[in-house]
Scaffold this active site. Structure first.
Site, PDB file in Angstrom:
ATOM      1  CG  ASP A 169      19.149  13.052 -30.366  1.00 12.24           C
ATOM      2  OD1 ASP A 169      18.155  12.774 -29.668  1.00 12.24           O
ATOM      3  OD2 ASP A 169      20.155  12.332 -30.424  1.00 12.24           O
ATOM      4  CG  ASP A 171      19.548  13.868 -24.966  1.00 12.11           C
ATOM      5  OD1 ASP A 171      19.774  13.263 -23.912  1.00 12.11           O
ATOM      6  OD2 ASP A 171      19.390  13.318 -26.056  1.00 12.11           O
ATOM      7  CG  ASP A 189      15.251  13.254 -26.938  1.00 13.24           C
ATOM      8  OD1 ASP A 189      14.599  13.263 -27.985  1.00 13.24           O
ATOM      9  OD2 ASP A 189      16.403  13.700 -26.830  1.00 13.24           O
TER      10      ASP A 189
HETATM   11  P1  ADP Z   1      21.424  10.076 -24.225  1.00 15.74           P
HETATM   12  O1  ADP Z   1      20.738  10.609 -23.030  1.00 15.74           O
HETATM   13  O2  ADP Z   1      22.908  10.294 -24.125  1.00 15.74           O
HETATM   14  O3  ADP Z   1      20.860  10.525 -25.516  1.00 15.74           O
HETATM   15  P2  ADP Z   1      20.081   7.500 -24.515  1.00 15.74           P
HETATM   16  O4  ADP Z   1      18.987   7.557 -23.508  1.00 15.74           O
HETATM   17  O5  ADP Z   1      19.727   7.610 -25.935  1.00 15.74           O
HETATM   18  O6  ADP Z   1      21.294   8.481 -24.142  1.00 15.74           O
HETATM   19  O7  ADP Z   1      20.855   6.126 -24.298  1.00 15.74           O
HETATM   20  C1  ADP Z   1      21.397   5.836 -23.028  1.00 15.74           C
HETATM   21  C2  ADP Z   1      22.348   4.652 -23.074  1.00 15.74           C
HETATM   22  O8  ADP Z   1      21.632   3.489 -23.492  1.00 15.74           O
HETATM   23  C3  ADP Z   1      23.481   4.783 -24.036  1.00 15.74           C
HETATM   24  O9  ADP Z   1      24.565   5.464 -23.479  1.00 15.74           O
HETATM   25  C4  ADP Z   1      23.813   3.321 -24.329  1.00 15.74           C
HETATM   26  O10 ADP Z   1      24.592   2.792 -23.305  1.00 15.74           O
HETATM   27  C5  ADP Z   1      22.456   2.661 -24.279  1.00 15.74           C
HETATM   28  N1  ADP Z   1      21.872   2.542 -25.621  1.00 15.74           N
HETATM   29  C6  ADP Z   1      20.816   3.220 -26.092  1.00 15.74           C
HETATM   30  N2  ADP Z   1      20.524   2.859 -27.352  1.00 15.74           N
HETATM   31  C7  ADP Z   1      21.453   1.959 -27.706  1.00 15.74           C
HETATM   32  C8  ADP Z   1      21.729   1.227 -28.908  1.00 15.74           C
HETATM   33  N3  ADP Z   1      20.989   1.364 -30.009  1.00 15.74           N
HETATM   34  N4  ADP Z   1      22.764   0.369 -28.906  1.00 15.74           N
HETATM   35  C9  ADP Z   1      23.521   0.231 -27.807  1.00 15.74           C
HETATM   36  N5  ADP Z   1      23.320   0.881 -26.671  1.00 15.74           N
HETATM   37  C10 ADP Z   1      22.324   1.741 -26.598  1.00 15.74           C
HETATM   38 MG    MG Z   2      19.372  10.766 -26.910  1.00 12.81          MG
END
Ligand code: ADP
Ligand code: MG
Length: 626
Positions: A519, A326, A523
């Site tokens: 993390d 991730d 996920d």
């Molecule tokens: P990663 O794969 O990098 O861990 P996530 O799946 O957790 O990413 O999140 C993907 C995207 O969704 C982030 O880049 C952001 O744009 C948006 N996002 C997720 N959670 C939040 C949050 N709590 N506040 C704002 N944007 C969020």
């Molecule tokens: Mg993540």
């Protein structure tokens, strides 16, 4: 030693004393037989009982059966005047000494591992009527104030109310650099307070605290059996009957053939050989050393801050050929800086105020960073109806207004017309009451060890490194180029990540394992879909500890390399033990069948191999060469 072990020791001593004593008595015939039956039953009654129960339950062929048949056979030979009763008693005796040694070694190493980790707190100091008193950690209720002086372990997870200090987290993470902490920060149990007095308000009960979770996990890790261990049980099921039939053949065929050739049948000699063969065949060394090796491997890893939830995962880890990462919080720090605020008619401070409040309930790294950027204490009574939509962002009501905070997918989903951003970075769009209110550009940095991690993984023979992320394409590209990953996929929702992992899993054979490293925040589905789910930076995050198969206590990706090396070394020792014990067994079996080895030699060989195998297993605990 526990009570059962002590009882066994007393039985062994009694039997030895009786056996030696009777050797000096000038009695013959049935009386001698009757006398020797006393030490025989004293030391072996439970084995005989188990053998009979085994026959009763139609699960005949186990080591108890082998021992019972061998010793009863030896007694029968002695009755005919050919042999000696001491042999039967001694065989039983040595077998029991071996068993005792085994249970002691297993118990001891379990205890050692837990002691080695040295994280169990013995007490907590709480303030009662202005006085500081020591109580057991499990008596402290949530919300109590505890006091931790320099040199003491933090007994329960909590938040620092007062004081500043540095913490030694090495027992939890294997990381030797101390961590500075001050009022307002969360601390977890198991760390050692080094310099200042801390007043901590507990946020969990002892049983729910990090320390207890880790100790539970390590304690129960041995219950999930690996393929090699299952191999041993399957092996024993096939092996024991084969050995029994071989012994039977050895007892009957040569005499019959001799008779047929009109030679001396020599029944006693061949029966004795067959019985010796049975004693030799006991697979004790194997049965004991394999689980012990795994246990030592799990213990050695936990000393490094790598918690492995079962020996099956340890084995799988040694076969990893694809690692999927991730991005946020795993390869990058997950600590975002605010770079710019664009297209906002609102005062920036005001915008951030809405955003921080909407994000108040999320544990996502983005949310944490935005709250930090706001910098003021949040008034939670202003927020309601918070919904976190994973891979999109947050929907909430702040001061009664509908606030949306998230990426372009969230805006599209809610049909808000938004403005694109020309900056490279993670763009967080904001809408208030259905109106676009501008966006905040934030950026993250790659962890300093990420590049090294990918490089050493390649060197260690991992074939493919992949990064999956929900973040924007440009940001992802930047990170990927820096790290030299083999494949990257961006703008994925959590379910897309599962699909990608499934696609990667396809076409793999059973010996090529895929690990997903994340993390643990949003996920969990991928973590469980991969052959091995690895969660990192787990200090304090329960979700990650639950969902993953392997938990890295700190957030240094290099620990993955370390974990793989430990697993490989452990498997090497497991295979060494399997080959060594089976090899020696086969040699001894041949010697026994040829009549070169007698029962004494047989029993010494068995106990000897077992001790060596156990010592080899314990070597896993000392992984300095890695
Ligand atoms: P990663 O794969 O990098 O861990 P996530 O799946 O957790 O990413 O999140 C993907 C995207 O969704 C982030 O880049 C952001 O744009 C948006 N996002 C997720 N959670 C939040 C949050 N709590 N506040 C704002 N944007 C969020
Ligand atoms: Mg993540």
């Amino acid at each position: 030693m526990n009570r059962k072990q002590k009882k066994m020791l007393i039985r062994i001593i009694c039997a030895v004393v009786l056996m030696i004593g009777f050797a000096f008595l000038p009695v013959e015939g049935w009386l001698r037989f009757a006398l020797y039956m006393i030490p025989y039953f004293v030391v072996g009654y439970d084995i005989l009982k188990k053998a009979i129960l085994g026959i009763w339950n139609r699960q005949i062929f186990d080591e108890n059966f082998l021992m019972a048949v061998a010793t009863i056979g030896a007694i029968a030979i002695a009755l005919t005047g050919e042999g000696d009763y001491t042999e039967a008693v001694a065989v039983m005796l040595f077998y029991q000494i071996g068993e005792l040694f085994q249970s002691y070694a297993v118990g001891k190493s379990r205890k050692n591992i837990i002691e080695l980790m040295d994280i169990r707190p013995d007490y907590a100091n709480i303030e009662q009527n202005g006085e500081v008193v020591q109580v057991a950690p499990d008596e402290v209720v949530i919300g109590s104030t505890i006091i931790v002086r320099p040199g003491e372990k933090i007994p329960i997870d909590g938040m620092i109310m007062d004081g500043e200090s540095t913490l030694d987290t090495s027992a939890l993470t294997g990381e030797s650099v101390p961590r500075d902490v001050a009022a307002g920060m969360e601390v977890i149990s198991g760390c050692i307070n080094l310099t200042g007095v801390l007043k901590i308000q507990t946020t969990k009960e002892f049983g729910e605290s990090t320390v207890s979770k880790i100790l539970d996990l390590v304690g129960s890790a041995s219950s999930k059996k690996s393929k090699s261990e299952n191999f041993i049980s399957k092996f024993a099921k096939v092996y024991t009957p084969i050995v029994c039939y071989c012994a039977l053949a050895l007892a009957i065929l040569p005499p019959l053939i001799s008779m047929f050739l009109k030679m001396d049948a020599n029944w006693m000699n061949w029966i004795y050989r067959a019985l010796t063969f049975l004693v030799i065949s006991c697979p004790c060394a194997l049965v004991i050393s394999i689980p012990l090796s795994f246990f030592a491997g799990i213990g050695g890893a936990s000393k490094e801050g790598v918690l492995i939830k079962g020996s099956n995962y340890l084995e799988a880890l040694s076969q990893v050929d694809t690692i999927v990462f991730d991005k946020t919080g795993t390869l990058t720090k997950g600590v975002f800086e605010v770079n710019a605020v664009h297209h906002s008619n609102m005062n920036h401070e005001q915008l951030l105020d809405y955003v921080a409040h909407a994000e108040s309930a999320s544990s996502h790294p983005i949310s944490q960073s935005l709250q930090r950027a706001y910098g003021k204490t949040l008034d939670l009574s202003r927020v309601s109806d918070i919904q976190e939509i994973s891979g999109h962002g947050i929907v909430a009501k702040v001061d009664g207004k509908d606030v949306l905070v998230g990426n372009h997918k969230l805006m599209e989903r809610e049909q808000i017309v938004f403005k694109e951003c020309h900056y490279v970075g993670t763009v967080i769009h904001v809408a208030i009451n259905g109106e676009y209110a501008g966006h905040i550009v934030i950026s993250d940095v790659v962890k300093k060890d990420s590049e090294e991690t990918i490089k050493t993984l390649k060197k260690a023979g991992v074939k493919k490194t992949v990064m999956l992320t929900g973040d924007a394409k440009e940001v992802t590209k930047q990170v990927a180029e820096k790290l030299h990953l083999d494949q990257v996929y961006s703008e994925l929702l959590p379910q897309d990540k599962v699909e990608k992992v499934e696609a990667l899993l396809e076409g793999k054979n059973a010996r090529e394992k895929l690990a997903f490293v994340g993390d643990g925040i949003n996920d969990a589905p991928v973590l469980s879909r991969a052959d091995i789910g690895i969660a990192m930076g787990a200090m304090g995050s329960d979700a990650a500890i639950e969902a993953a198969d392997i938990v890295l206590m700190d957030d240094n990706p290099l620990k993955i390399v370390k974990a793989i090396k430990i697993s490989r070394k452990c498997m090497k020792i497991v295979y060494q033990n399997i080959i060594f014990s089976i090899g020696i067994k086969v040699i001894c079996l041949v010697l026994g069948a040829l009549g070169i080895a007698n029962m004494w030699l047989a029993i010494f060989a068995d106990v000897g191999v077992m001790v060596l195998a156990v010592l080899n297993a314990i070597r896993v605990l000392f992984l300095d060469e890695i």
